[in-house]
Scaffold this motif. Structure first.
Motif, PDB file in Angstrom:
ATOM      1  N   ALA A  33       0.840  -1.199   0.000  1.00 19.04           N
ATOM      2  CA  ALA A  33       0.000   0.000   0.000  1.00 19.04           C
ATOM      3  C   ALA A  33       0.872   1.245   0.000  1.00 19.04           C
ATOM      4  CB  ALA A  33      -0.904  -0.003   1.218  1.00 19.04           C
ATOM      5  N   SER A  34       0.237   2.348  -0.176  1.00 19.02           N
ATOM      6  CA  SER A  34       0.965   3.621  -0.250  1.00 19.02           C
ATOM      7  C   SER A  34       1.470   4.044   1.123  1.00 19.02           C
ATOM      8  CB  SER A  34       0.060   4.709  -0.817  1.00 19.02           C
ATOM      9  OG  SER A  34      -0.976   4.984   0.105  1.00 19.02           O
ATOM     10  N   VAL A  35       2.375   4.971   1.130  1.00 15.96           N
ATOM     11  CA  VAL A  35       2.952   5.493   2.364  1.00 15.96           C
ATOM     12  C   VAL A  35       1.876   6.194   3.189  1.00 15.96           C
ATOM     13  CG1 VAL A  35       4.629   7.149   3.283  1.00 15.96           C
ATOM     14  CG2 VAL A  35       5.232   5.731   1.323  1.00 15.96           C
ATOM     15  N   VAL A  36       0.912   6.796   2.528  1.00 15.77           N
ATOM     16  CA  VAL A  36      -0.163   7.504   3.218  1.00 15.77           C
ATOM     17  C   VAL A  36      -0.969   6.528   4.073  1.00 15.77           C
ATOM     18  CG1 VAL A  36      -2.272   8.854   2.922  1.00 15.77           C
ATOM     19  CG2 VAL A  36      -0.286   9.296   1.461  1.00 15.77           C
ATOM     20  N   ALA A  37      -1.264   5.351   3.522  1.00 15.53           N
ATOM     21  CA  ALA A  37      -2.022   4.355   4.276  1.00 15.53           C
ATOM     22  C   ALA A  37      -1.238   3.903   5.508  1.00 15.53           C
ATOM     23  CB  ALA A  37      -2.362   3.164   3.400  1.00 15.53           C
ATOM     24  N   ILE A  38       0.067   3.726   5.355  1.00 16.41           N
ATOM     25  CA  ILE A  38       0.902   3.326   6.484  1.00 16.41           C
ATOM     26  C   ILE A  38       0.911   4.431   7.534  1.00 16.41           C
ATOM     27  CG2 ILE A  38       3.275   2.821   7.207  1.00 16.41           C
ATOM     28  CD1 ILE A  38       3.653   1.456   4.468  1.00 16.41           C
ATOM     29  N   ASP A  39       1.041   5.658   7.091  1.00 19.80           N
ATOM     30  CA  ASP A  39       1.036   6.788   8.030  1.00 19.80           C
ATOM     31  C   ASP A  39      -0.282   6.862   8.792  1.00 19.80           C
ATOM     32  OD1 ASP A  39       3.592   7.511   7.358  1.00 19.80           O
ATOM     33  OD2 ASP A  39       3.001   9.149   6.017  1.00 19.80           O
ATOM     34  N   ASN A  40      -1.375   6.614   8.090  1.00 21.48           N
ATOM     35  CA  ASN A  40      -2.684   6.634   8.753  1.00 21.48           C
ATOM     36  C   ASN A  40      -2.784   5.546   9.818  1.00 21.48           C
ATOM     37  OD1 ASN A  40      -3.610   8.805   7.305  1.00 21.48           O
ATOM     38  ND2 ASN A  40      -4.640   7.558   5.748  1.00 21.48           N
ATOM     39  N   LYS A  41      -2.279   4.361   9.508  1.00 18.92           N
ATOM     40  CA  LYS A  41      -2.332   3.269  10.477  1.00 18.92           C
ATOM     41  C   LYS A  41      -1.442   3.569  11.684  1.00 18.92           C
ATOM     42  CE  LYS A  41      -3.755  -0.247   7.292  1.00 18.92           C
ATOM     43  NZ  LYS A  41      -4.233  -1.574   7.445  1.00 18.92           N
ATOM     44  N   ILE A  42      -0.288   4.152  11.427  1.00 15.16           N
ATOM     45  CA  ILE A  42       0.594   4.528  12.531  1.00 15.16           C
ATOM     46  C   ILE A  42      -0.092   5.575  13.401  1.00 15.16           C
ATOM     47  CG2 ILE A  42       2.747   5.726  13.122  1.00 15.16           C
ATOM     48  CD1 ILE A  42       4.003   4.319  10.676  1.00 15.16           C
ATOM     49  N   GLU A  43      -0.720   6.544  12.757  1.00 24.55           N
ATOM     50  CA  GLU A  43      -1.412   7.596  13.501  1.00 24.55           C
ATOM     51  C   GLU A  43      -2.556   7.024  14.341  1.00 24.55           C
ATOM     52  OE1 GLU A  43      -3.736  11.804  12.655  1.00 24.55           O
ATOM     53  OE2 GLU A  43      -2.421  10.968  11.112  1.00 24.55           O
ATOM     54  N   GLN A  44      -3.302   6.077  13.769  1.00 28.27           N
ATOM     55  CA  GLN A  44      -4.392   5.440  14.516  1.00 28.27           C
ATOM     56  C   GLN A  44      -3.848   4.675  15.725  1.00 28.27           C
ATOM     57  OE1 GLN A  44      -6.357   3.004  11.619  1.00 28.27           O
ATOM     58  NE2 GLN A  44      -7.522   4.701  10.732  1.00 28.27           N
ATOM     59  N   ALA A  45      -2.759   3.958  15.521  1.00 29.56           N
ATOM     60  CA  ALA A  45      -2.167   3.197  16.622  1.00 29.56           C
ATOM     61  C   ALA A  45      -1.644   4.135  17.702  1.00 29.56           C
ATOM     62  CB  ALA A  45      -1.040   2.308  16.099  1.00 29.56           C
ATOM     63  N   MET A  46      -1.028   5.222  17.295  1.00 28.32           N
ATOM     64  CA  MET A  46      -0.514   6.179  18.267  1.00 28.32           C
ATOM     65  C   MET A  46      -1.655   6.847  19.030  1.00 28.32           C
ATOM     66  SD  MET A  46       2.659   5.788  18.225  1.00 28.32           S
ATOM     67  CE  MET A  46       3.182   7.136  19.236  1.00 28.32           C
ATOM     68  N   ASP A  47      -2.759   7.124  18.352  1.00 27.98           N
ATOM     69  CA  ASP A  47      -3.929   7.683  19.022  1.00 27.98           C
ATOM     70  C   ASP A  47      -4.472   6.704  20.061  1.00 27.98           C
ATOM     71  OD1 ASP A  47      -3.822  10.066  17.644  1.00 27.98           O
ATOM     72  OD2 ASP A  47      -5.348   9.489  16.157  1.00 27.98           O
ATOM     73  N   LEU A  48      -4.481   5.431  19.702  1.00 30.38           N
ATOM     74  CA  LEU A  48      -4.941   4.406  20.634  1.00 30.38           C
ATOM     75  C   LEU A  48      -4.021   4.327  21.856  1.00 30.38           C
ATOM     76  CD1 LEU A  48      -7.085   2.245  21.060  1.00 30.38           C
ATOM     77  CD2 LEU A  48      -5.630   0.650  19.811  1.00 30.38           C
ATOM     78  N   VAL A  49      -2.719   4.367  21.617  1.00 26.80           N
ATOM     79  CA  VAL A  49      -1.748   4.349  22.713  1.00 26.80           C
ATOM     80  C   VAL A  49      -1.931   5.588  23.584  1.00 26.80           C
ATOM     81  CG1 VAL A  49       0.721   4.531  23.275  1.00 26.80           C
ATOM     82  CG2 VAL A  49      -0.047   2.924  21.518  1.00 26.80           C
ATOM     83  N   LYS A  50      -2.098   6.730  22.942  1.00 26.73           N
ATOM     84  CA  LYS A  50      -2.274   7.984  23.679  1.00 26.73           C
ATOM     85  C   LYS A  50      -3.523   7.931  24.554  1.00 26.73           C
ATOM     86  CE  LYS A  50      -3.110  12.896  22.976  1.00 26.73           C
ATOM     87  NZ  LYS A  50      -3.357  13.940  21.976  1.00 26.73           N
ATOM     88  N   SER A  51      -4.621   7.462  23.999  1.00 29.41           N
ATOM     89  CA  SER A  51      -5.853   7.422  24.789  1.00 29.41           C
ATOM     90  C   SER A  51      -5.721   6.441  25.961  1.00 29.41           C
ATOM     91  CB  SER A  51      -7.059   7.065  23.922  1.00 29.41           C
ATOM     92  OG  SER A  51      -6.927   5.762  23.406  1.00 29.41           O
ATOM     93  N   HIS A  52      -5.045   5.325  25.736  1.00 21.24           N
ATOM     94  CA  HIS A  52      -4.834   4.363  26.818  1.00 21.24           C
ATOM     95  C   HIS A  52      -3.964   4.966  27.919  1.00 21.24           C
ATOM     96  CE1 HIS A  52      -4.136   0.674  28.987  1.00 21.24           C
ATOM     97  NE2 HIS A  52      -2.842   0.901  28.895  1.00 21.24           N
ATOM     98  N   LEU A  53      -2.894   5.643  27.528  1.00 24.24           N
ATOM     99  CA  LEU A  53      -2.009   6.259  28.510  1.00 24.24           C
ATOM    100  C   LEU A  53      -2.719   7.371  29.278  1.00 24.24           C
ATOM    101  CD1 LEU A  53       1.384   6.425  26.576  1.00 24.24           C
ATOM    102  CD2 LEU A  53       0.792   4.935  28.487  1.00 24.24           C
ATOM    103  N   MET A  54      -3.523   8.156  28.588  1.00 22.72           N
ATOM    104  CA  MET A  54      -4.268   9.227  29.261  1.00 22.72           C
ATOM    105  C   MET A  54      -5.243   8.639  30.283  1.00 22.72           C
ATOM    106  SD  MET A  54      -3.069  12.072  28.367  1.00 22.72           S
ATOM    107  CE  MET A  54      -4.293  13.178  29.000  1.00 22.72           C
ATOM    108  N   TYR A  55      -5.882   7.546  29.915  1.00 25.33           N
ATOM    109  CA  TYR A  55      -6.795   6.884  30.850  1.00 25.33           C
ATOM    110  C   TYR A  55      -6.036   6.389  32.079  1.00 25.33           C
ATOM    111  CZ  TYR A  55     -10.063   3.475  32.758  1.00 25.33           C
ATOM    112  OH  TYR A  55     -10.872   2.776  33.605  1.00 25.33           O
ATOM    113  N   ALA A  56      -4.876   5.767  31.858  1.00 21.20           N
ATOM    114  CA  ALA A  56      -4.071   5.254  32.971  1.00 21.20           C
ATOM    115  C   ALA A  56      -3.588   6.397  33.858  1.00 21.20           C
ATOM    116  CB  ALA A  56      -2.879   4.453  32.440  1.00 21.20           C
ATOM    117  N   VAL A  57      -3.190   7.507  33.247  1.00 20.51           N
ATOM    118  CA  VAL A  57      -2.725   8.663  34.016  1.00 20.51           C
ATOM    119  C   VAL A  57      -3.867   9.243  34.838  1.00 20.51           C
ATOM    120  CG1 VAL A  57      -1.923  11.057  33.806  1.00 20.51           C
ATOM    121  CG2 VAL A  57      -0.786   9.243  32.514  1.00 20.51           C
ATOM    122  N   ARG A  58      -5.051   9.344  34.249  1.00 18.08           N
ATOM    123  CA  ARG A  58      -6.205   9.873  34.988  1.00 18.08           C
ATOM    124  C   ARG A  58      -6.530   8.992  36.192  1.00 18.08           C
ATOM    125  NH1 ARG A  58      -8.574  10.789  29.603  1.00 18.08           N
ATOM    126  NH2 ARG A  58      -8.262  12.978  29.122  1.00 18.08           N
TER     127      ARG A  58
END
Length: 131
Positions: A33-58
Motif C-alpha cells: 500500500a501507499s505510504v499515506v495508508a501506512i502513516d494513517n495506520k501509525i497515527e491510529q495506533a498512536m492515538d490508541l496508545v495515547k488514549s490508553h495512557l491518558m486513561y491510565a494517568v487519569r
C-alpha cells in the motif's frame, strides 16, 4: 500503593504489547500500500496508545488525590495530638524533648516510656531498700 501499581502495570504492559503487535500486523499486511495508508495506520495506533495512557494517568491521578486527602487528614490529626501532648507534658518532659531535638537523636521507646513512668519511679524507689 505499590501493589496496586504493579497490578496495573502488568495489564498495561500486555495492552501495549498487543497494540504494537497489531500495528506490526497492519504494517506488514499493507506492505504494497501507499505510504499515506501506512502513516494513517501509525497515527491510529498512536492515538490508541495515547488514549490508553491518558486513561491510565487519569486513574493514577485519582488514586494520588485520594492519598493526598488521606495524608492531609492524618497530618491534621497528628498536629492536634501533638498540640494536646504539648499541653499535657510537664516542663521537664518538654525540656528533655527539646534537648533531644537539638542533639538530633530521636527519642527511643525506652526513653519515651521512661518519661511517662517518671512520677511512678520515685515512689517505688522510696518504698524499697536503697542499694
Amino acid at each position: 500503593m505499590k501493589v496496586g501499581l504493579l497490578q496495573k502495570q502488568v495489564p498495561d504492559q500486555i495492552i501495549m504489547k498487543v497494540l504494537f503487535l497489531e500495528l506490526e500486523r497492519h504494517l506488514k499486511s499493507s506492505s504494497g500500500a501507499s505510504v499515506v495508508a501506512i502513516d494513517n495506520k501509525i497515527e491510529q495506533a498512536m492515538d490508541l496508545v495515547k488514549s490508553h495512557l491518558m486513561y491510565a494517568v487519569r486513574e493514577e491521578v485519582e488514586v494520588l488525590k485520594e492519598q493526598i486527602k488521606e495524608l492531609i487528614e492524618k497530618n491534621s490529626q497528628l498536629e492536634q495530638e501533638n498540640t494536646l501532648l504539648k499541653t499535657l507534658a510537664s516542663p521537664e518532659q518538654l525540656a528533655q524533648f527539646q534537648a533531644q531535638l537539638q542533639t538530633g537523636s530521636p527519642p527511643s521507646s525506652s526513653q519515651s516510656q521512661g518519661t511517662t513512668q517518671q512520677p511512678a519511679q520515685p515512689a517505688s524507689q522510696g518504698s524499697g531498700p536503697s542499694a
